[in-house]
Scaffold this active site. Structure first.
Site, PDB file in Angstrom:
ATOM      1  N   ASP A   1      -3.980  -1.550  10.026  1.00 50.54           N
ATOM      2  CA  ASP A   1      -5.050  -0.679  10.526  1.00 50.54           C
ATOM      3  C   ASP A   1      -6.292  -0.834   9.654  1.00 50.54           C
ATOM      4  O   ASP A   1      -6.313  -1.668   8.748  1.00 50.54           O
ATOM      5  CB  ASP A   1      -4.570   0.786  10.576  1.00 50.54           C
ATOM      6  CG  ASP A   1      -4.060   1.260   9.225  1.00 50.54           C
ATOM      7  OD1 ASP A   1      -4.374   0.615   8.187  1.00 50.54           O
ATOM      8  OD2 ASP A   1      -3.325   2.271   9.185  1.00 50.54           O
TER       9      ASP A   1
ATOM     10  N   ASP B   1      -7.689   1.140   7.430  1.00 50.05           N
ATOM     11  CA  ASP B   1      -7.478   1.438   6.016  1.00 50.05           C
ATOM     12  C   ASP B   1      -6.797   0.273   5.303  1.00 50.05           C
ATOM     13  O   ASP B   1      -7.164  -0.097   4.184  1.00 50.05           O
ATOM     14  CB  ASP B   1      -6.618   2.694   5.863  1.00 50.05           C
ATOM     15  CG  ASP B   1      -7.458   3.970   5.964  1.00 50.05           C
ATOM     16  OD1 ASP B   1      -8.704   3.852   5.834  1.00 50.05           O
ATOM     17  OD2 ASP B   1      -6.861   5.048   6.148  1.00 50.05           O
TER      18      ASP B   1
ATOM     19  N   GLU C   1       0.842  -1.179   0.000  1.00 44.03           N
ATOM     20  CA  GLU C   1       0.000   0.000   0.000  1.00 44.03           C
ATOM     21  C   GLU C   1       0.883   1.236   0.000  1.00 44.03           C
ATOM     22  O   GLU C   1       1.568   1.513   0.974  1.00 44.03           O
ATOM     23  CB  GLU C   1      -0.859  -0.081   1.282  1.00 44.03           C
ATOM     24  CG  GLU C   1      -1.751   1.051   1.569  1.00 44.03           C
ATOM     25  CD  GLU C   1      -2.254   0.952   3.039  1.00 44.03           C
ATOM     26  OE1 GLU C   1      -2.080  -0.113   3.683  1.00 44.03           O
ATOM     27  OE2 GLU C   1      -2.786   1.944   3.536  1.00 44.03           O
TER      28      GLU C   1
ATOM     29  N   ASP D   1      -1.070  -2.047   5.768  1.00 44.25           N
ATOM     30  CA  ASP D   1      -0.853  -1.620   7.148  1.00 44.25           C
ATOM     31  C   ASP D   1      -1.819  -2.349   8.079  1.00 44.25           C
ATOM     32  O   ASP D   1      -2.912  -2.732   7.667  1.00 44.25           O
ATOM     33  CB  ASP D   1      -1.091  -0.105   7.294  1.00 44.25           C
ATOM     34  CG  ASP D   1       0.008   0.698   6.605  1.00 44.25           C
ATOM     35  OD1 ASP D   1       1.049   0.088   6.256  1.00 44.25           O
ATOM     36  OD2 ASP D   1      -0.192   1.907   6.386  1.00 44.25           O
TER      37      ASP D   1
END
Ligand code: 0RA
Length: 684
Positions: free
Chosen positions: A547, A549, A472, A545
């Site tokens: 998280d 997102d 990403e 990541d």
């Protein structure tokens, strides 16, 4: 100069009346390109000389245009032109021998016992003999005479005048009509009028002696006796009806592998030549296919010798009127066609027609050693050195000459013919196999060429054992590129959120660069065009990541794979990397926590002061950490993506549609349905 008893020209008998130019009967001739008219008489030669110079001036100014260059090759072209002129007389049936004499001082003499260059006054230029016009006018040569003489090929069709222009000295002697004549030239200029030397009863022919001009070819340029020897001998091979007598000054052959004296006469012509050319080689069939036919299609003549080599590359040396045609042409086309046709017909006779259908002329000719010599009137040539025969008729003449002969040859030796058929089939198979391999190689090459620019590919080319990390953003991409094992791990950074395949229109999908890059990097095609064998990597690892997102991007990617390449998932290629969210350091020791629960559990276990660092994203993570926690095959954890199949309905497809599709109310309903479970999770 070495001369034998047969030599045409001794001193010749001199008599006062013989000095005059003999009036000769007028002959029907083709017009010769006009040159400026000179003034008759002795005094006129000064003026005429200038005009002659003008006539041949282009040759001296740009010799390359006429002899291809002023190098070794151009130098030897002079000899080729002179011996070709003599050969024309032999081929036309007027001369039976040609004598070549090499003397020190770069002096070469070529003598034939042909008709002799005409010496009568030229009808257009009554003050000049035909000989002088031929020697000093471009394009005179073979085109001079109509009818019988027209087999002339000449070097560039420009004739002996080119040799004259490029020789510091050239002497011509002609024995014709019981008389001997002589004229000398220097650099294309006449040194004096045509002289009648004397009576020469029962002799005829032409002698040309020349010395190449060192101001054109360089002071060091010398004709190579060994090369002249080979050129002379090849003429005898090419035309069995001529005898070539070779004389070379002894000092010039010292240390060379050529004799001072030799006589070449090869009645078996090309067959002998081929035997010499292929000495020590092994053959597919141990007989040569050779022969000679005159007037095969009503005119011309063809001689050939063909063998198939078992050991090495083949060759076709073709000639027209003994002039080498290095670029081939119509006669070679005829040869290829007739050999293919003959083998095809034979294959048919022995019940191999079907297998033989793929065989081409190239297959048949690959290891074919062939000599082909045609004699035709008014040949047309093309190419810088007239190396290609253009006369269309030549193909038919060759075909007509060889066809029956080849059929008989094959039929007369069935076991050899079978070998040839089998051998040609093998060549065709090899060719098809090579082409298939090449196609694969080309595909691989273009695929490589079309790889997206952002992709940092791995160095190994095999898919087996290789991995693609889809990451990403560019900063995470940078870290991943540093942390990876270059040999087996490739990295493709994607910018931000990718397109949601489940809710996008087909057009949007097609126009999306990110997904196009991804498809290209994978190489396996999408939808029904998916081919597992084309997939460029063994494992496709989504690394986002740790998280929300990141999770979103991962789900978008999984949706893409599920919709576009379900078989990639089925085959077990798709994975999700599990990067940590925290690093817990105590003294010199560090451990990583995947999420909050993991972190709390670890902290409890560690006891004492722990330094906690939360990674904001993969891009912030030190390269070493990324490798040790997420990418290194021995230390990482991967989640394998699989499709859950249940009896009856495909719940995975339904779930993807529901969660990722373009109906927000379906997602809302899903969330509502799961709310109790979510609450339970929060309560934990
Ligand atoms: C023009 C016309 C004829 C013969 C020749 C040239 C000729 C040229 C050379 C060059 C070397 N040897 C040659 N022999 C002949 C035909 C003459 C006739 O019809 O008698």
């Amino acid at each position: 100069m070495a001369m034998d008893d047969n030599d045409l020209f001794g001193e010749g008998e001199r008599s006062p009346e013989a000095r005059e130019t003999r009036p000769a009967p007028a002959r029907a001739r083709r017009p010769v390109e006009p040159i400026a008219t000179g003034t008759p008489g002795e005094a006129g030669y000064t003026a005429a000389s200038i005009e002659v110079l003008e006539g041949l001036e282009p040759v001296r100014r740009r010799p390359g245009m006429y002899i291809g260059g002023t190098d070794e090759s151009g130098l030897h072209h002079l000899f080729a032109e002179v011996i070709d002129n003599a050969m024309d007389e032999a081929v036309a049936g007027h001369a039976t021998f040609i004598e070549v004499t090499i003397e020190p001082g770069n002096r070469v003499t070529v003598t034939d016992n042909g008709r002799g260059i005409p010496v009568d006054p030229h009808p257009k230029f009554p003050d000049k003999s035909a000989l002088e016009v031929i020697m000093t006018t471009l394009h005179a040569g073979g085109k001079f005479d109509s009818g019988a003489y027209q087999t002339s090929g000449g070097l560039h069709g420009v004739g002996v005048s080119v040799v004259n222009a490029l020789s510091e000295r050239l002497d011509v002697e002609v024995a014709r009509g019981q008389m001997l004549y002589r004229q000398s030239f220097a650099r294309g200029l006449v040194l004096g009028p045509l002289e009648t030397v004397g009576r020469a009863p029962n002799r005829r022919g032409t002698r040309v002696r020349f010395t190449p001009d060192p101001t054109i070819f360089g002071a060091e340029a010398t004709l190579d006796p060994a090369r002249l020897f080979r050129m002379s001998r090849s003429k005898a091979y090419l035309f069995g009806g001529v005898e070539i007598r070779w004389h070379c000054a002894p000092e010039l052959v010292a240390g060379k592998s050529i004799p001072a004296e030799a006589t070449f006469k090869f009645p078996a012509g090309l067959k002998d030549y081929l035997a010499q050319d292929t000495e020590g080689r092994s053959f597919v069939a141990d007989q040569f296919f050779a022969g000679k036919v005159t007037k095969p299609a009503g005119h011309g003549s063809v001689e050939w010798a063909v063998a198939w080599l078992a050991d090495d590359d083949g060759f076709v040396h073709s000639y027209c009127n003994t002039i080498p045609t290095a670029l081939g042409g119509t006669h070679e086309t005829g040869l290829r066609a007739v050999l293919l046709r003959g083998l095809k017909d034979h294959a048919e006779r022995i019940g191999q027609a079907k297998r033989f259908a793929t065989v081409t002329a190239d297959d048949v000719m690959l290891n074919c050693a062939a000599l082909l010599s045609v004699f035709i009137r008014e040949p047309e040539f093309q190419g810088q050195n007239k190396g290609r025969l253009m006369t269309v008729e030549a193909a038919r003449i060759v075909d007509a000459a060889l066809r029956d002969s080849f059929d008989h040859w094959l039929a007369s030796m069935p076991s050899q013919a079978l070998k040839l058929v089998e051998w040609s089939l093998e060549r065709a198979d090899e060719r098809l196999r090579r082409r298939a391999e090449k196609d694969v190689a080309r595909k691989t090459a273009t695929r490589k060429l079309r790889l997206p620019g952002k992709l940092a590919d791995c160095s190994m080319s095999a898919a087996q054992g290789s991995e693609l990390f889809i990451v990403e953003g560019d900063s995470a991409g940078g870290s991943a590129k540093q942390a990876r094992d270059r040999a087996s791990q490739a990295v493709l950074p994607l910018r931000g959120k990718i397109l949601n395949v489940a809710s996008a229109t087909k057009d949007k999908l097609a126009a999306n660069q990110q997904l196009a890059d991804l498809s290209q990097a994978l190489g396996c095609g999408t939808g029904q065009h998916y081919r597992d064998g084309d997939l460029r990597y063994d494992k496709i690892i989504i690394m986002t990541d740790a998280d929300v997102d990141g999770a979103h991007i991962a789900s978008l990617l999984i949706t893409f794979f599920f919709r576009q390449m379900p078989k990639l998932i089925e085959a077990g290629h798709l994975f999700i990397a599990l990067p940590p969210l925290y690093r817990l350091t105590q003294g010199t020791k560090s451990v990583y926590a995947r999420d909050d629960a993991d972190k709390d559990r670890l902290i409890k276990a560690m006891k004492g002061k722990v330094e906690i660092s939360r990674f904001k994203g993969l891009g912030e993570m030190p390269m070493q950490d990324l490798r040790d926690t997420t990418m290194h095959p021995m230390r990482r954890s991967l989640l394998k993506i699989a499709v859950a199949r249940e009896e009856g309905e495909d719940t995975t497809a339904a779930a993807v549609e529901r969660l990722m599709g373009n109906k927000p109310e379906a997602r809302f309903a899903f969330i509502q349905e799961r709310a109790p479970q979510a609450a339970a999770l929060v309560d934990l």
